[in-house]
Design an enzyme around this catalytic site. Sequence first.
Site, PDB file in Angstrom:
ATOM      1  N   SER A   1       0.887  -1.151   0.000  1.00  0.00           N
ATOM      2  CA  SER A   1       0.000   0.000   0.000  1.00  0.00           C
ATOM      3  C   SER A   1       0.927   1.204   0.000  1.00  0.00           C
ATOM      4  CB  SER A   1      -0.871  -0.013   1.240  1.00  0.00           C
ATOM      5  OG  SER A   1      -1.520   1.224   1.350  1.00  0.00           O
ATOM      6  N   ARG A   2       0.849   1.989  -1.072  1.00  0.00           N
ATOM      7  CA  ARG A   2       1.844   3.055  -1.205  1.00  0.00           C
ATOM      8  C   ARG A   2       1.527   4.312  -0.413  1.00  0.00           C
ATOM      9  NH1 ARG A   2       3.340   0.239  -5.973  1.00  0.00           N
ATOM     10  NH2 ARG A   2       1.437   0.596  -7.136  1.00  0.00           N
ATOM     11  N   VAL A   3       0.273   4.543  -0.069  1.00  0.00           N
ATOM     12  CA  VAL A   3      -0.029   5.780   0.654  1.00  0.00           C
ATOM     13  C   VAL A   3      -0.748   5.563   1.979  1.00  0.00           C
ATOM     14  CG1 VAL A   3      -0.084   7.257  -1.393  1.00  0.00           C
ATOM     15  CG2 VAL A   3      -2.154   6.099  -0.685  1.00  0.00           C
TER      16      VAL A   3
END
Length: 501
Positions: free
Chosen positions: A364-366
């Site tokens: 999950s990048r953010v």
Amino acid sequence: MKFDVSKLAASLKKQIEGFEDKGRKGEVGRVISIGDDIASVYGLKDAMLGELLLFPEDRYGLVMNLGEDSIDCALISGEGNIKEGDEVKRTKRVVEVPVGDALLGRVLGALGNPIDGKGPLGNTATRPVERVAPGIMRRQSVDTPMLTGIRAIDAMIPIGRGQRELIIGDRQTGKTSIAVDAIINQKGKGVKCIYCAIGQKTSSVAYLAKQLRDAGAMEYSLIVSATSSEPAPQLYLAPYSAMAMAEEWMEKGEDVLIVFDDLSKHAVAYRTLSLLLRRSPGREAYPGDIFYLHSRLLERACRLNAENGGGSITALPIVETQEGDISAYIPTNVISITDGQIYLTSDLFNAGHRPAIDSGLSVSRVGSSAQHRDMKEVGGGLKIELASYQENLSFAQFGSDLDASTKAILTHGAVLEASLIQKNGAPEAEEKQALLLYACKAGYFDAVPPSEVASLLEEYFDYLENAAPEAVREVAESHELGDSVKERIRETAADFLKNRQ
Ligand code: ATP
Ligand code: MG
């Protein structure tokens, strides 16, 4: 009198030029050819791309190609008995769908038409299905968690409101179940949910509607469905319709969760349309604009800033892979559009590790910037611990003589892995996730056989709620694991294990 031919010609020319069949010129055309739900129409030189055309039998066509002499359109509800030479009228409208709170609890078709037999929607506002995504200046980064109630996701792959997180995996690996749990978990959290079914069996959609209804989730949800028996244009339009419905709420400052199940079937429907429209096929026979098809859809999901109401759309697109191949065309496209992916594998699923989330390939990048403190604490390092467990496990296969520290990593890792097993249909409150994962991570249950961990955790939480209700309440309110709470977990875990024997 001398007859002047040039004058006559000039006057005739003038009359012809001035002739205007008002209301008809460029407004009414004729079908040149029709087949496979695609019609070529002649005479509508003013028609615009994306405009709706009215065919006989009240059928509508969507303009897809503008040619020099003719235009091609896709018939949204099939070709029926339309024949060559039939009249076609312009409507000067684009596709619009009903929006607003009247939609909640309903099951709708691709164009917002009710299909649940509960009567018409009544007077609702409408919105065009296609719209340009909000620009950078109107957006804000994610700062509120979008809890799914699934331990492995909320701890390791956190999702924030306004994020786009892909759920990807082979068939029958629990993709839909994750999305359904996420919807059920929004109860009482003020998030409206939309489940958009694309190219699925009608029976699956009916079952899903029942699941949501039984869980009391239909009060704040709606289903948009274009099943596999529907014409390809409806499958193509369904996600855009669903997104338009979500945007209405987002612009009113509300939070929306939208699930697209699934975009691989959407891509296939669009490929069918494109090939019938004689657009040139590219990689895997998909047309050149297949990336844009999904990027313009998913870019519309975002978190608006406070000046624009602060609403959000969280999108959970689903993509099905073949034999776990995430490097195929559509999977790589959607992976690069989204802010992370939850990767499910058949191996884990068949080994009974459900949800079958591959912690190494899921990211999950953010979302971690939106995570609450307690979940951040238990989630941080979990991925690394699991990775080191997997690594040690593969080495341990070769030798039986293991040193004490490797043995400790293996027993602790097995318990941690087992602590992420969770049944579907039972999303958990955040404090429960945080407390249980903390106890496992601290190693209090390392002596328990991994196969018993799942049921033991349920028992332990019941015990904890009785023995230390104030600790549970404190975590629920403050979203933090204070020292006193940690101490209470240590004590209760020890007592619990003692009483259990
Ligand atoms: P499809 O490719 O057919 O759409 P899918 O990947 O969406 O499948 P699901 O329909 O969500 O998979 O789940 C497949 C089966 O696995 C269902 O019977 C479901 O009940 C079961 N299942 C899913 N998640 C879990 C879980 N966490 N624990 C136990 N069973 C599960
Ligand atoms: Mg599914």
